[in-house]
Design a protein around this motif. Structure first.
Motif, PDB file in Angstrom:
ATOM      1  N   LYS A  10      66.490  32.802  34.820  1.00 11.41           N
ATOM      2  CA  LYS A  10      65.513  33.819  35.220  1.00 11.41           C
ATOM      3  C   LYS A  10      64.455  33.197  36.131  1.00 11.41           C
ATOM      4  CE  LYS A  10      62.111  37.061  33.316  1.00 11.41           C
ATOM      5  NZ  LYS A  10      60.922  36.420  33.910  1.00 11.41           N
ATOM      6  N   HIS A  11      63.953  32.036  35.733  1.00 11.76           N
ATOM      7  CA  HIS A  11      62.951  31.355  36.546  1.00 11.76           C
ATOM      8  C   HIS A  11      63.522  30.927  37.895  1.00 11.76           C
ATOM      9  CE1 HIS A  11      60.724  30.415  32.608  1.00 11.76           C
ATOM     10  NE2 HIS A  11      60.009  31.296  33.288  1.00 11.76           N
ATOM     11  N   LYS A  12      64.762  30.484  37.903  1.00 16.65           N
ATOM     12  CA  LYS A  12      65.405  30.066  39.146  1.00 16.65           C
ATOM     13  C   LYS A  12      65.597  31.248  40.087  1.00 16.65           C
ATOM     14  CE  LYS A  12      67.886  26.131  37.117  1.00 16.65           C
ATOM     15  NZ  LYS A  12      69.207  25.539  36.787  1.00 16.65           N
ATOM     16  N   ARG A  13      65.969  32.404  39.516  1.00 15.11           N
ATOM     17  CA  ARG A  13      66.166  33.598  40.351  1.00 15.11           C
ATOM     18  C   ARG A  13      64.838  34.044  40.953  1.00 15.11           C
ATOM     19  NH1 ARG A  13      65.769  38.967  39.660  1.00 15.11           N
ATOM     20  NH2 ARG A  13      65.162  38.695  37.486  1.00 15.11           N
ATOM     21  N   GLU A  14      63.772  34.000  40.151  1.00 12.33           N
ATOM     22  CA  GLU A  14      62.452  34.377  40.655  1.00 12.33           C
ATOM     23  C   GLU A  14      61.975  33.397  41.730  1.00 12.33           C
ATOM     24  OE1 GLU A  14      60.038  34.464  37.186  1.00 12.33           O
ATOM     25  OE2 GLU A  14      60.741  36.437  36.536  1.00 12.33           O
ATOM     26  N   TYR A  15      62.271  32.120  41.515  1.00 13.97           N
ATOM     27  CA  TYR A  15      61.895  31.102  42.501  1.00 13.97           C
ATOM     28  C   TYR A  15      62.615  31.348  43.828  1.00 13.97           C
ATOM     29  CZ  TYR A  15      61.272  26.487  44.602  1.00 13.97           C
ATOM     30  OH  TYR A  15      60.964  25.462  45.445  1.00 13.97           O
ATOM     31  N   LYS A  16      63.878  31.716  43.762  1.00  8.85           N
ATOM     32  CA  LYS A  16      64.637  31.997  44.973  1.00  8.85           C
ATOM     33  C   LYS A  16      64.066  33.192  45.723  1.00  8.85           C
ATOM     34  CE  LYS A  16      69.357  32.795  46.624  1.00  8.85           C
ATOM     35  NZ  LYS A  16      70.791  32.953  46.230  1.00  8.85           N
ATOM     36  N   ILE A  17      63.669  34.218  44.978  1.00  3.77           N
ATOM     37  CA  ILE A  17      63.056  35.403  45.612  1.00  3.77           C
ATOM     38  C   ILE A  17      61.753  35.002  46.301  1.00  3.77           C
ATOM     39  CG2 ILE A  17      61.969  37.634  45.157  1.00  3.77           C
ATOM     40  CD1 ILE A  17      63.938  38.010  42.849  1.00  3.77           C
ATOM     41  N   ARG A  18      60.965  34.166  45.637  1.00  2.00           N
ATOM     42  CA  ARG A  18      59.677  33.722  46.180  1.00  2.00           C
ATOM     43  C   ARG A  18      59.877  32.884  47.442  1.00  2.00           C
ATOM     44  NH1 ARG A  18      57.914  33.030  41.679  1.00  2.00           N
ATOM     45  NH2 ARG A  18      58.451  30.844  41.283  1.00  2.00           N
ATOM     46  N   ASN A  76      50.624  26.392  40.802  1.00  2.00           N
ATOM     47  CA  ASN A  76      51.401  25.303  41.392  1.00  2.00           C
ATOM     48  C   ASN A  76      52.787  25.751  41.843  1.00  2.00           C
ATOM     49  OD1 ASN A  76      52.478  25.741  38.869  1.00  2.00           O
ATOM     50  ND2 ASN A  76      52.810  23.571  38.411  1.00  2.00           N
ATOM     51  N   ASN A  77      53.029  27.066  41.847  1.00  2.00           N
ATOM     52  CA  ASN A  77      54.353  27.569  42.250  1.00  2.00           C
ATOM     53  C   ASN A  77      54.252  28.855  43.045  1.00  2.00           C
ATOM     54  OD1 ASN A  77      57.174  27.533  42.342  1.00  2.00           O
ATOM     55  ND2 ASN A  77      57.343  28.830  40.536  1.00  2.00           N
ATOM     56  N   GLN A  78      53.145  29.037  43.775  1.00  2.00           N
ATOM     57  CA  GLN A  78      52.963  30.265  44.542  1.00  2.00           C
ATOM     58  C   GLN A  78      53.575  30.204  45.938  1.00  2.00           C
ATOM     59  OE1 GLN A  78      48.806  31.318  44.513  1.00  2.00           O
ATOM     60  NE2 GLN A  78      48.797  31.726  42.301  1.00  2.00           N
ATOM     61  N   MET A  79      54.017  29.025  46.377  1.00  2.00           N
ATOM     62  CA  MET A  79      54.717  28.859  47.649  1.00  2.00           C
ATOM     63  C   MET A  79      53.896  29.326  48.858  1.00  2.00           C
ATOM     64  SD  MET A  79      57.588  27.446  46.849  1.00  2.00           S
ATOM     65  CE  MET A  79      58.481  27.639  48.377  1.00  2.00           C
ATOM     66  N   MET A  80      52.591  29.065  48.832  1.00  2.00           N
ATOM     67  CA  MET A  80      51.777  29.487  49.976  1.00  2.00           C
ATOM     68  C   MET A  80      50.804  28.396  50.415  1.00  2.00           C
ATOM     69  SD  MET A  80      49.158  32.192  48.212  1.00  2.00           S
ATOM     70  CE  MET A  80      47.815  31.637  47.154  1.00  2.00           C
ATOM     71  N   ALA A  81      50.984  27.170  49.926  1.00  2.00           N
ATOM     72  CA  ALA A  81      50.136  26.058  50.345  1.00  2.00           C
ATOM     73  C   ALA A  81      50.413  25.705  51.806  1.00  2.00           C
ATOM     74  CB  ALA A  81      50.389  24.845  49.454  1.00  2.00           C
ATOM     75  N   PRO A  82      49.427  25.198  52.536  1.00  2.00           N
ATOM     76  CA  PRO A  82      49.641  24.807  53.948  1.00  2.00           C
ATOM     77  C   PRO A  82      50.785  23.821  54.122  1.00  2.00           C
ATOM     78  CG  PRO A  82      47.311  24.819  53.426  1.00  2.00           C
ATOM     79  CD  PRO A  82      48.021  25.036  52.129  1.00  2.00           C
ATOM     80  N   SER A  83      50.929  22.878  53.185  1.00  2.00           N
ATOM     81  CA  SER A  83      52.016  21.900  53.289  1.00  2.00           C
ATOM     82  C   SER A  83      53.385  22.575  53.191  1.00  2.00           C
ATOM     83  CB  SER A  83      51.879  20.848  52.191  1.00  2.00           C
ATOM     84  OG  SER A  83      51.895  21.455  50.899  1.00  2.00           O
ATOM     85  N   ILE A  84      53.502  23.593  52.346  1.00  2.00           N
ATOM     86  CA  ILE A  84      54.767  24.311  52.219  1.00  2.00           C
ATOM     87  C   ILE A  84      55.027  25.146  53.466  1.00  2.00           C
ATOM     88  CG2 ILE A  84      55.967  26.117  50.917  1.00  2.00           C
ATOM     89  CD1 ILE A  84      54.610  25.094  48.409  1.00  2.00           C
ATOM     90  N   GLN A  85      53.977  25.774  54.011  1.00  2.00           N
ATOM     91  CA  GLN A  85      54.127  26.541  55.242  1.00  2.00           C
ATOM     92  C   GLN A  85      54.616  25.640  56.369  1.00  2.00           C
ATOM     93  OE1 GLN A  85      50.409  28.537  56.089  1.00  2.00           O
ATOM     94  NE2 GLN A  85      50.199  29.262  53.991  1.00  2.00           N
TER      95      GLN A  85
END
Length: 248
Positions: A10-18, A76-85
């Motif tokens: 479930k967490h992996k599927r949500e991570y993929k969507i994010r 720590n898992n919102q996928m919107m940090a400048p480094s991730i961008q």
């Protein structure tokens, strides 16, 4: 650190969507040459920047995405940090450049180079490749923007050599080189044009047409009759161009 290996399906599927939502937002901003960051990205801000606002829009229009982005997940898992961008942007750049070189193949090409300073006063060199694709269309593709310590001939030549080595290109495939009229670029002796010609005599030099046009415009402005004619033609083109009935 958020560990994906220890998470449930479930967490992996949500991570993929994010991740897909972040990639889609990045694609839209890169395609429109828009900035990612906002002046004020706090939650109280009316507009938190293009990237975050696009994610919020995805969440509003798609309930499944909305449940797994921004404040609905740990910080720590919102996928919107400048480094991730930046990392997603670098991946996009790699894919685009790969597509360019797949289209180029093993054919010959021309190289267009110019150098200037950015707003932070760092010297930079942009490199463009010009070639004919398999359908016979002339393509000009921006390949890279290289920061150089200085704009001396040797520094620019070293940057080009390193760029070619990185993309597995060789100077023997170049058939033309185009620069502006600066002496360090197109001078006859020991300048960038001459250094490349020493390694490949087939790299014919062509002066940048845009810089030639600037010279023509400057000379035309000194001649009153030519200036009046060009000014009237420019006004006529503007009037016709903005008319909704120009095609009739």
């Amino acid at each position: 650190m958020w560990n994906l290996i220890k998470k449930t399906d479930k967490h992996k599927r949500e991570y993929k969507i994010r991740v897909n939502a972040s990639i889609l937002a990045t694609y839209g901003l890169l395609n429109g040459a828009l900035s990612f960051r906002g002046n004020d990205e706090f939650k109280t801000s009316l507009y938190r920047g293009h990237f975050i606002e696009l994610l919020k829009l995805f969440g509003v229009t798609n309930e499944e995405i909305g449940k797994v982005i921004l404040s609905n997940v740990p910080k720590n898992n919102q996928m919107m940090a400048p480094s991730i961008q930046k990392e997603i942007c670098n991946c996009s750049v790699a894919e685009v450049v790969k597509k360019i070189f797949d289209e180029l193949g093993d054919d010959v090409f021309s190289i267009l180079v110019d150098e200037s300073r950015d707003v932070s006063k760092k010297e930079q060199m942009d490199v463009v490749l010009r070639y004919v694709d398999k359908f016979g269309f002339v393509k000009e593709r921006f390949v890279d923007l290289v920061h150089v310590m200085e704009t001396t001939v040797l520094s620019l030549k070293k940057a080009i050599d390193e760029l070619f080595a990185h993309y597995n290109l060789i100077l023997s495939r170049i058939r033309c080189q185009g620069y502006d009229g600066a002496s360090n670029m197109s001078g006859e002796f020991n300048w960038l044009k001459a250094l490349i010609l020493k390694e490949n005599s087939s790299t014919y030099y062509v002066h940048c047409f845009a810089h030639q046009l600037l010279v023509v415009v400057a000379l035309a402005n000194k001649h009153h009759e030519i200036f009046k004619f060009c000014n009237k033609v420019s006004s006529l083109v503007n009037v016709v161009g903005v008319s909704c009935k120009w095609y009739i």
